[in-house]
Design a protein around this motif. Structure first.
Motif, PDB file in Angstrom:
ATOM      1  N   ALA A  91      35.260  44.035  46.405  1.00  0.00           N
ATOM      2  CA  ALA A  91      34.676  44.039  46.089  1.00  0.00           C
ATOM      3  C   ALA A  91      35.190  45.079  44.450  1.00  0.00           C
ATOM      4  O   ALA A  91      35.048  44.272  42.984  1.00  0.00           O
ATOM      5  CB  ALA A  91      33.815  44.952  44.981  1.00  0.00           C
ATOM      6  N   GLN A  92      36.320  45.260  44.483  1.00  0.00           N
ATOM      7  CA  GLN A  92      36.908  46.357  43.837  1.00  0.00           C
ATOM      8  C   GLN A  92      38.670  45.033  43.358  1.00  0.00           C
ATOM      9  O   GLN A  92      38.730  45.473  41.914  1.00  0.00           O
ATOM     10  CB  GLN A  92      38.081  47.195  44.103  1.00  0.00           C
ATOM     11  CG  GLN A  92      36.781  48.035  43.881  1.00  0.00           C
ATOM     12  CD  GLN A  92      38.179  50.281  44.668  1.00  0.00           C
ATOM     13  OE1 GLN A  92      38.866  50.023  45.163  1.00  0.00           O
ATOM     14  NE2 GLN A  92      36.563  50.838  45.613  1.00  0.00           N
ATOM     15  N   PHE A  93      38.982  44.655  43.956  1.00  0.00           N
ATOM     16  CA  PHE A  93      40.011  43.811  44.080  1.00  0.00           C
ATOM     17  C   PHE A  93      39.656  42.364  44.219  1.00  0.00           C
ATOM     18  O   PHE A  93      40.542  41.258  43.095  1.00  0.00           O
ATOM     19  CB  PHE A  93      41.228  44.278  44.530  1.00  0.00           C
ATOM     20  CG  PHE A  93      42.027  45.341  44.621  1.00  0.00           C
ATOM     21  CD1 PHE A  93      42.282  46.150  43.304  1.00  0.00           C
ATOM     22  CD2 PHE A  93      41.500  46.538  46.211  1.00  0.00           C
ATOM     23  CE1 PHE A  93      42.978  47.070  43.451  1.00  0.00           C
ATOM     24  CE2 PHE A  93      41.527  47.208  45.155  1.00  0.00           C
ATOM     25  CZ  PHE A  93      42.240  48.332  43.986  1.00  0.00           C
ATOM     26  N   GLY A  94      39.024  41.657  44.691  1.00  0.00           N
ATOM     27  CA  GLY A  94      38.558  40.305  44.711  1.00  0.00           C
ATOM     28  C   GLY A  94      39.904  39.414  45.278  1.00  0.00           C
ATOM     29  O   GLY A  94      41.221  40.425  46.133  1.00  0.00           O
ATOM     30  N   TRP A  95      40.537  38.554  45.263  1.00  0.00           N
ATOM     31  CA  TRP A  95      41.748  37.465  45.151  1.00  0.00           C
ATOM     32  C   TRP A  95      42.189  37.873  44.338  1.00  0.00           C
ATOM     33  O   TRP A  95      43.089  37.228  44.930  1.00  0.00           O
ATOM     34  CB  TRP A  95      41.508  36.144  45.406  1.00  0.00           C
ATOM     35  CG  TRP A  95      40.368  35.523  46.286  1.00  0.00           C
ATOM     36  CD1 TRP A  95      39.217  35.859  47.217  1.00  0.00           C
ATOM     37  CD2 TRP A  95      40.663  36.576  48.379  1.00  0.00           C
ATOM     38  NE1 TRP A  95      38.250  35.207  48.198  1.00  0.00           N
ATOM     39  CE2 TRP A  95      39.286  35.640  49.027  1.00  0.00           C
ATOM     40  CE3 TRP A  95      41.837  36.416  48.569  1.00  0.00           C
ATOM     41  CZ2 TRP A  95      39.782  35.393  50.225  1.00  0.00           C
ATOM     42  CZ3 TRP A  95      41.210  37.143  50.305  1.00  0.00           C
ATOM     43  CH2 TRP A  95      40.425  36.553  51.007  1.00  0.00           C
ATOM     44  N   GLU A  96      42.177  37.990  43.223  1.00  0.00           N
ATOM     45  CA  GLU A  96      43.834  37.829  41.505  1.00  0.00           C
ATOM     46  C   GLU A  96      44.256  38.874  42.711  1.00  0.00           C
ATOM     47  O   GLU A  96      45.405  38.250  42.427  1.00  0.00           O
ATOM     48  CB  GLU A  96      41.992  38.538  41.011  1.00  0.00           C
ATOM     49  CG  GLU A  96      41.572  37.392  40.247  1.00  0.00           C
ATOM     50  CD  GLU A  96      40.666  38.358  39.098  1.00  0.00           C
ATOM     51  OE1 GLU A  96      41.430  39.812  38.334  1.00  0.00           O
ATOM     52  OE2 GLU A  96      39.463  37.884  39.009  1.00  0.00           O
TER      53      GLU A  96
END
Length: 438
Positions: free
Chosen positions: A228-233
């Motif tokens: 939720a905080q970082f995702g895949w980006e």
């Protein structure tokens, strides 16, 4: 399949389900509502505390488990000759396998050069965003004893204070000496004391079993927070670095460990990994060798059928000393940041970095992110800005999970290899029957 086997099988599938559920929900939230206020509230007041309480319950029991397992494991060697033999084999094995890990790390990071592929603009932005976290890591590193002070600190002057400070290495030194004392002194009193230690171990393992039932929920919370905080980006921005670390860990896991199992232990690598998967899943989820120790001991004794004295001795020592994954991660991270900042290290400097990583890994706390202060210390040694550690803070949780899995698996491989070389009478060590009367 026995009832116990079904329960263990069910638990590891529950942990996997929790992992996938948390990851998928976290990615959905990150894609649809990453800036929503409720997301921060959920991670701060719900999922975050649940995960932390789970880890704190495990850490609460780690010290009594480690002390009792190591003392009983040493005392059950029966004689100093057996203890010296197993201890020497453990030391030689650790040096050999760590040297192989160093060679793999150097080869991969110099061949692929992940630091040359990072966008400097994005990297500077990430460094600015992670400034507070980097300074906190540097502060922790400054508090860590170094050099001769680190060697002296291994011997506790107050075992109660060492336990209170969670100084695992000092506690292990005390447990080693105490176990040796039980080997040397054989009286009715010491036998009762050993029986009490065995009781402490059994109670602690039982309590650990109760806590581990919460693992699927805690794992779902860990993965939800991360996704939720970082995702895949963030992974995309540091994909080269993450890929190199994961590749090196995979080569050690699949290549080196499989060869050790097949050639020395005479065991099928596939059968070994199938039996060890519960400990591997727990290590990946908690990112803590200490938290995984009870599961690893149970897997070694019940699934791999290793002699308990070998399993307890090697696994408790290995949880702190045999950390191939941590050494590989630290070395690759230092060389990656050196490449990024344009600082060329010759082979002598690179070997020095990897040697310090091996030695630093011995005293690294077996808790999430426990290796970051060591990385910061090594960066300063080779002239790389220590603040550069802020570049990798975002992906450290994922890589911590991966390297902890390698650490725990490596400890199980070590126990398997060392047990395979023990003579049958030394492994079982049955009590000698009394001589027949005439």
């Amino acid at each position: 399949m026995t009832r116990a086997g079904k329960a263990a099988f069910s638990l590891q599938w529950q942990m996997l389900a929790g992992f996938l559920a948390g990851l998928v929900l976290g990615l959905i939230v990150h894609a649809s509502a990453r800036d929503a206020a409720w997301v921060d509230h959920v991670t701060t007041y719900v999922t975050g505390p649940i995960g932390q309480i789970f880890l704190r319950l495990l850490f609460m029991l780690v010290i009594p488990l480690l002390v009792s397992a190591l003392i009983v494991g040493i005392a059950e060697m029966g004689e100093m000759r057996a203890l010296r033999r197993v201890g020497l084999k453990t030391l030689l094995y650790t040096l050999l396998v760590s040297s192989i890990a160093v060679a793999i790390s150097l080869a991969v990071v110099n061949l692929l050069r992940p630091g040359a592929g990072v966008d400097p603009v994005q990297a500077q932005a990430m460094l600015d965003n992670a400034g507070a976290g980097a300074h906190a890591i540097l502060a922790r590193g400054g508090e860590t004893p170094q050099g001769m002070n680190a060697l002296i600190a291994m011997v506790p002057d107050n075992i109660i204070r060492a336990m209170a400070d969670n100084d695992i290495l000092a506690v292990m030194v005390f447990a080693l000496f105490f176990g040796i004392g039980l080997v040397l002194v054989r009286t009715d009193h010491t036998r009762r004391l050993l029986s009490a230690m065995e009781g402490l171990f059994e109670v602690t393992m039982r309590l650990m079993g109760l806590v581990i039932r919460l693992a699927p929920v805690a794992i779902a919370c860990f993965m939800f927070n991360l996704a939720a905080q970082f995702g895949w980006e963030l992974l995309e921005r540091l994909s080269a670095y993450v890929g190199v670390v994961v590749l090196a860990l995979a080569l050690q896991m699949i290549g080196v460990y499989s060869l050790l199992l097949a050639l020395i232990a005479r065991r099928s690598p596939l059968a070994f990994f199938a039996a060890a998967q519960e400990a591997m899943v727990m290590a990946f989820a908690t990112a803590s060798s200490n938290a995984t120790l009870p599961t690893a001991i149970r897997v070694a004794e019940e699934k791999l059928h290793l002699p308990r004295r070998i399993a307890r001795f090697v696994l408790t020592i290995g949880a702190t000393a045999n950390q191939n994954g941590t050494a590989m991660f630290e070395g690759i991270t230092v060389l990656f940041l050196a490449q990024f900042f344009g600082i060329e290290l010759d082979w002598a400097q690179q070997l020095m970095v990897m040697l310090v990583c091996i030695l630093g890994g011995v005293g690294t706390a077996g808790v999430p992110a426990g290796s970051l202060p060591v990385v910061a210390m090594i960066l300063g040694m080779v002239g790389v800005p220590p603040e550069g550690i802020g570049l990798v803070l975002g992906v450290d949780r994922l890589l911590d999970m991966c390297r902890t899995t390698l650490n725990v698996t490596g400890d199980l491989v070590a126990a398997t290899v060392i047990a395979s070389g023990e003579p049958p009478e030394s492994v079982s060590a049955p009590p000698s029957p009394p001589p027949p009367t005439r």
